[in-house]
Design a protein around this motif. Structure first.
Motif, short mmCIF file in Angstrom:
data_model
loop_
_atom_site.label_atom_id
_atom_site.label_comp_id
_atom_site.label_asym_id
_atom_site.label_seq_id
_atom_site.Cartn_x
_atom_site.Cartn_y
_atom_site.Cartn_z
N GLY A 515 -3.29 9.53 -5.91
CA GLY A 515 -1.98 10.17 -5.81
C GLY A 515 -1.62 11.04 -6.95
O GLY A 515 -0.87 11.94 -6.78
N LYS A 516 -2.20 10.88 -8.03
CA LYS A 516 -2.07 11.84 -9.42
C LYS A 516 -2.60 13.38 -8.92
O LYS A 516 -2.24 13.93 -9.79
CB LYS A 516 -2.85 11.36 -10.25
CG LYS A 516 -2.17 9.72 -11.01
CD LYS A 516 -2.90 9.30 -12.17
CE LYS A 516 -2.12 8.14 -12.84
NZ LYS A 516 -2.89 7.84 -13.82
N ASP A 552 2.13 9.25 -2.66
CA ASP A 552 1.24 10.31 -2.59
C ASP A 552 -0.19 9.65 -2.54
O ASP A 552 -0.92 10.47 -1.47
CB ASP A 552 1.39 11.39 -3.69
CG ASP A 552 2.83 12.12 -3.89
OD1 ASP A 552 3.68 12.10 -2.74
OD2 ASP A 552 3.08 12.34 -4.98
N GLY A 553 -0.58 8.75 -3.13
CA GLY A 553 -1.84 8.33 -3.08
C GLY A 553 -2.10 7.71 -1.45
O GLY A 553 -3.22 7.74 -0.92
N ILE A 554 -1.16 7.07 -1.09
CA ILE A 554 -1.32 6.52 0.08
C ILE A 554 -1.60 7.48 1.39
O ILE A 554 -2.19 7.24 2.16
CB ILE A 554 -0.10 5.47 0.48
CG1 ILE A 554 -0.22 4.13 -0.38
CG2 ILE A 554 -0.07 4.77 1.97
CD1 ILE A 554 0.93 3.16 -0.24
N ILE A 567 -7.07 1.45 1.03
CA ILE A 567 -5.89 1.92 0.78
C ILE A 567 -4.68 0.95 0.41
O ILE A 567 -3.74 1.27 -0.57
CB ILE A 567 -5.40 2.70 2.21
CG1 ILE A 567 -6.05 3.63 2.58
CG2 ILE A 567 -3.57 3.17 2.29
CD1 ILE A 567 -5.69 4.25 4.03
N ALA A 568 -5.16 -0.23 0.95
CA ALA A 568 -4.14 -1.49 0.26
C ALA A 568 -4.11 -1.61 -1.39
O ALA A 568 -3.26 -2.13 -1.80
CB ALA A 568 -4.67 -2.72 1.10
N PHE A 569 -5.25 -1.22 -1.74
CA PHE A 569 -5.38 -1.33 -3.42
C PHE A 569 -4.48 -0.24 -4.10
O PHE A 569 -4.12 -0.83 -5.13
CB PHE A 569 -6.68 -1.13 -3.72
CG PHE A 569 -7.57 -2.26 -3.46
CD1 PHE A 569 -7.82 -3.08 -4.35
CD2 PHE A 569 -8.45 -2.51 -2.29
CE1 PHE A 569 -8.84 -4.29 -4.24
CE2 PHE A 569 -9.50 -3.49 -2.17
CZ PHE A 569 -9.68 -4.42 -3.17
N ILE A 570 -4.08 0.75 -3.38
CA ILE A 570 -3.35 1.60 -4.19
C ILE A 570 -2.00 1.23 -4.51
O ILE A 570 -1.60 1.17 -5.58
CB ILE A 570 -3.00 3.11 -3.28
CG1 ILE A 570 -4.59 3.59 -3.10
CG2 ILE A 570 -2.19 3.86 -3.95
CD1 ILE A 570 -4.56 4.74 -2.11
N PRO A 571 -1.08 0.46 -3.74
CA PRO A 571 0.15 -0.03 -4.04
C PRO A 571 -0.09 -1.25 -4.81
O PRO A 571 0.93 -1.48 -5.68
CB PRO A 571 1.02 -0.29 -2.68
CG PRO A 571 -0.23 -0.40 -1.72
CD PRO A 571 -1.37 0.32 -2.20
N GLN A 572 -0.99 -2.09 -4.24
CA GLN A 572 -1.15 -3.63 -5.03
C GLN A 572 -1.71 -3.39 -6.61
O GLN A 572 -1.35 -4.38 -7.36
CB GLN A 572 -2.14 -4.25 -4.27
CG GLN A 572 -1.69 -4.67 -2.82
CD GLN A 572 -2.66 -5.43 -2.23
OE1 GLN A 572 -3.38 -6.31 -2.83
NE2 GLN A 572 -2.72 -5.24 -0.92
N HIS A 573 -2.22 -2.28 -6.79
CA HIS A 573 -2.82 -2.23 -8.17
C HIS A 573 -1.57 -2.24 -9.16
O HIS A 573 -1.88 -2.40 -10.59
CB HIS A 573 -3.62 -1.22 -8.35
CG HIS A 573 -3.30 0.29 -8.86
ND1 HIS A 573 -2.67 1.10 -8.03
CD2 HIS A 573 -3.27 0.79 -10.18
CE1 HIS A 573 -2.46 2.16 -8.66
NE2 HIS A 573 -2.75 1.92 -9.93
N LEU A 616 -8.06 -5.21 -10.42
CA LEU A 616 -7.64 -3.58 -10.64
C LEU A 616 -6.67 -3.61 -11.39
O LEU A 616 -6.41 -2.53 -12.21
CB LEU A 616 -7.68 -3.10 -9.10
CG LEU A 616 -7.47 -1.44 -9.13
CD1 LEU A 616 -8.53 -0.84 -9.88
CD2 LEU A 616 -7.51 -0.91 -7.68
N MET A 617 -5.56 -4.29 -10.96
CA MET A 617 -4.19 -4.19 -11.87
C MET A 617 -4.52 -4.44 -13.43
O MET A 617 -4.11 -3.65 -14.09
CB MET A 617 -3.49 -5.22 -11.45
CG MET A 617 -2.03 -5.44 -11.99
SD MET A 617 -0.80 -6.58 -11.60
CE MET A 617 -0.07 -5.86 -10.30
#
Length: 711
Positions: A515-516, A552-554, A567-573, A616-617
């Motif tokens: 998303g960056k 934006d990343g999602i 894709i689930a990792f993007i908000p969960q991290h 990942l977090m």
């Protein structure tokens, strides 16, 4: 809470009711239809002995009975195989042989007298001509030509052969043949004419010592018939009793009657049995998934995949049921291998156990076939592991073959199967294992794509730096790209330490900050030492920019068609973690006594739902923090890693994933070890001699445009 206890109660919610009704209903209906397809009654079969079958006659059900027709035929064959019985005994043969020896002595006594008397050659020859009546002229001439020593040899060999012949069984029907063979039995150094003479001397004395006995023959036939065991006939469900165009025999009619084809009735009991089996199998399978794999329970694609595999296997087992070896060719282990790779080894074990039970039930309640399917599938599950190389599938196929071959060998030894049957089942085991390996390697990537399940091949492809999204990260946000690589290294090592999936973790790390790309300069790693835009922005605005990179990343991940699991990792991290820097700055700018809304500075979540997301977090936070350390020795790195982990625990970020305290300790050590390796100190190497000379010359004002010093 750090981990969800496996024995904690899981409530059955209202949302689970339609899922159970739909999934179980369709599943049970499909299995019952397949298993009970042959229980409906047909028109009574018109069949009599001698009639030609107009179609293949197939057994609708299994039967086991004693065949009177085949038993009687076997007993008749045993009686016919009994040879005629004769009265010969050794006790009877001895006196007969002795009597004939006396007769032999009387027969040759004139010859003995002639050879013992002191006679002239002419006189001896005259007496020998009439000594033994009935000799042929050639034998008489041979006798006249003998001397005393040669006569002794002929006499001795004749007596020996006569005695030997009469001491063994000689039937009355064999006397003529045996007399014609006497000359060939003679030994003792006799020439051909002497052997013929000896044969003529004892030929009339060869008499039978055995005669046919009807009483003994009948008794032997009765004994042979009594020793024949009743013929037990087993008919398997689906077995072809009579082929189309064959003439019906009494044996065929007996089989037809055994399976009640001439008086068919609906097999209500069988239908009830199949229905109950389907209910039990589906009920236990879905209950296990709901109880122990709630994450899979709420994924429709997983339930559909499992249902299709079980129903497909049941159909194949039903079609091949009842054949002696055909079911053993089915590549059932492929299902276990596929589920172990795509989903979970424990789930694969439960599914292959259900299939094994169904396979044994449709094949006449065969324990052997149940064991064959279950242990063969287990061998594939144990060996296949991740399935990231072709070699792994080959090893799994070899393991399936070895276990299947051992299973059929065990039951063959216990059931006294002949060598040919064992070899046939070994061949079937090899074909089944090879088919399982080929089917698994050829379909798991396709099934993963169709059902939205990540596969190793997909992950390896996504990890390729030439992927368009990774190329954009490298070119447009080199700092973020490098950060993602470092996070991937940290998270992968920690995943290996706690037994999580290292490949999923690493690939998720590569894409967690895509998303960056929408606003590269808003993130410090891409500012290349320039002005930080957040110095001029309100903290709440800055927090909104950071939140936006998740959204934006999602969006970018969906546009790039990344798998949903990644894709689930993007908000969960980020989970629901607070952006501490901007929150503290906002409180500082607001002044004392002013309450700042913390929710505006927290990410939207959700919290990590898996151990890989939690890793990942932590790796993301650790990698970003270690770059701010003035000293990167072990105490500083260890303290920083410990602080990050404790902050996430205190913030409740791991409440929704299965992460234990022991896992966190292993993660801490893995992070520290990896970071020390990445930021280890280096020894100061001496400058290159040429560089040192050039530096000195530049310092003395000699300029730097000339060539190096001459050698």
């Amino acid at each position: 809470m750090l981990t969800r206890r496996s024995d904690s109660p899981i409530r059955f919610s209202r949302q689970d009711v339609p899922r159970v009704l739909i999934a179980a209903g369709i599943f049970i209906l499909a299995l019952t239809v397949i298993l009970g397809a042959d229980i409906l009654p047909e028109a009574p079969l018109d069949a009599t002995v001698g009639q030609l079958a107009t179609r293949d006659i197939v057994a609708p059900r299994a039967a086991d009975f004693v065949s009177k027709v085949q038993t009687d035929a076997a007993r008749l064959a045993a009686m016919n195989d009994v040879p005629p019985q004769y009265t010969f005994t050794s006790e009877n043969a001895i006196p007969i042989a002795a009597a004939q020896q006396v007769a032999f002595l009387a027969r040759v006594s004139p010859i003995d007298t002639t050879f013992s008397a002191d006679l002239s050659d002419e006189g001896r020859a005259s007496l020998l001509k009439t000594a033994v009546p009935g000799l042929t002229p050639s034998a008489r001439d041979t006798l006249i030509g003998l001397d005393t020593a040669r006569w002794a040899d002929v006499r001795t060999e004749s007596a020996r052969i006569l005695d030997a012949t009469l001491r063994t069984q000689l039937r009355d029907s064999e006397v003529a043949v045996r007399r014609s063979q006497l000359a060939g039995l003679m030994a003792g150094g006799l020439d051909e004419s002497e052997r013929m003479l000896a044969a003529e001397l004892i030929g009339p004395l060869v008499v039978p010592n055995s005669s046919f006995s009807s009483e003994l023959t009948n008794a032997a036939k009765a004994k042979a018939a009594d020793e024949v065991a009743p013929v037990n006939v087993t008919i398997r469900q689906g077995e072809v009793i009579v082929r189309n165009g064959s003439q019906l025999t009494a044996t065929d009619i007996e089989k037809i009657d055994a399976v009640r084809l001439r008086e068919p009735v609906p097999d209500v009991a069988s239908f009830g049995g199949w229905l109950l089996l389907a209910v039990l199998a589906v009920g236990m399978l879905l209950s296990w998934i709901w109880r122990f794999r709630p994450g899979l329970w709420h994924r429709d694609n997983v339930l559909v995949l499992i249902g299709l595999l079980v129903v497909g296997a049941t159909l194949a087992l039903k079609v091949t049921a009842g054949r002696p070896t055909l079911p053993f060719f089915l590549p059932t282990a492929a299902i276990a291998i596929l589920l172990a790779i795509l989903l979970d080894a424990s789930l694969a074990t439960i599914v292959i156990a259900v299939i094994a039970v169904i396979g044994g039930a449709v094949n006449g309640n065969s324990l052997e076939f149940t064991t064959y399917i279950f242990l063969g599938g287990m061998a594939g599950i144990v060996v296949v592991r991740r399935g990231d190389r072709l070699q792994v599938f080959v090893q799994a196929a070899v393991a399936v073959f070895v276990v299947n071959a051992l299973v059929v060998s065990v039951f063959s030894l216990l059931g006294a199967r002949d060598l040919r049957g064992v070899l046939e089942l070994w061949f079937a085991s090899a074909a089944s294992a090879a088919g399982s390996g080929i089917a698994a390697v050829g379909t798991f990537a396709v099934l993963g794509s169709v059902f939205g399940i990540l596969t190793v091949f997909q992950l390896l492809e996504l990890a390729n730096p030439s992927q368009p999204l990774l190329r954009r990260l490298l070119v447009e946000t080199p700092g973020t790209y490098h950060h993602s690589l470092m996070v991937g290294n940290l998270a992968e090592r920690a995943a290996e330490a706690i037994g999580a999936d290292p490949l999923v973790t690493r690939v998720a790390a590569y894409y967690h900050d895509v998303g960056k790309l929408a606003n590269p300069l808003a993130f410090i790693e891409n500012q290349a030492g320039g002005e930080n835009v957040h110095d001029q922005l309100d903290p709440e605005v800055s927090a909104g920019i950071l939140k936006q990179h998740v959204v934006d990343g999602i969006d970018l991940a969906y546009k790039s068609r990344l798998p949903k699991a990644l894709i689930a990792f993007i908000p969960q991290h980020h989970g629901t973690a607070i952006m501490g820097y901007f929150y503290a700055r906002a409180k500082e700018l607001a002044g004392p006594g002013v309450v700042v809304d913390e929710r505006k500075f927290r990410h939207a979540g959700p919290k990590p739902q898996s151990r890989e997301a939690a890793l990942l977090m932590l790796a993301d936070g650790v990698e970003a923090s270690v770059r701010s350390l003035a000293s990167r020795d072990e105490p500083a790195i260890r303290a920083m890693v410990t602080r990050i982990i404790e902050e996430r625990i205190a913030d409740g970020q791991f409440d929704e994933c299965d992460l234990t305290l022991r896992d966190l300790e292993l993660i801490r050590e893995a992070f520290v070890g990896q970071l020390l390796g990445m930021y280890h100190s280096r020894i100061a190497y001496p400058q290159n001699t040429v560089v040192e000379l050039e530096s000195r010359r530049a310092a003395s004002g000699g300029g730097g445009g000339g060539s190096g010093p001459a050698s």
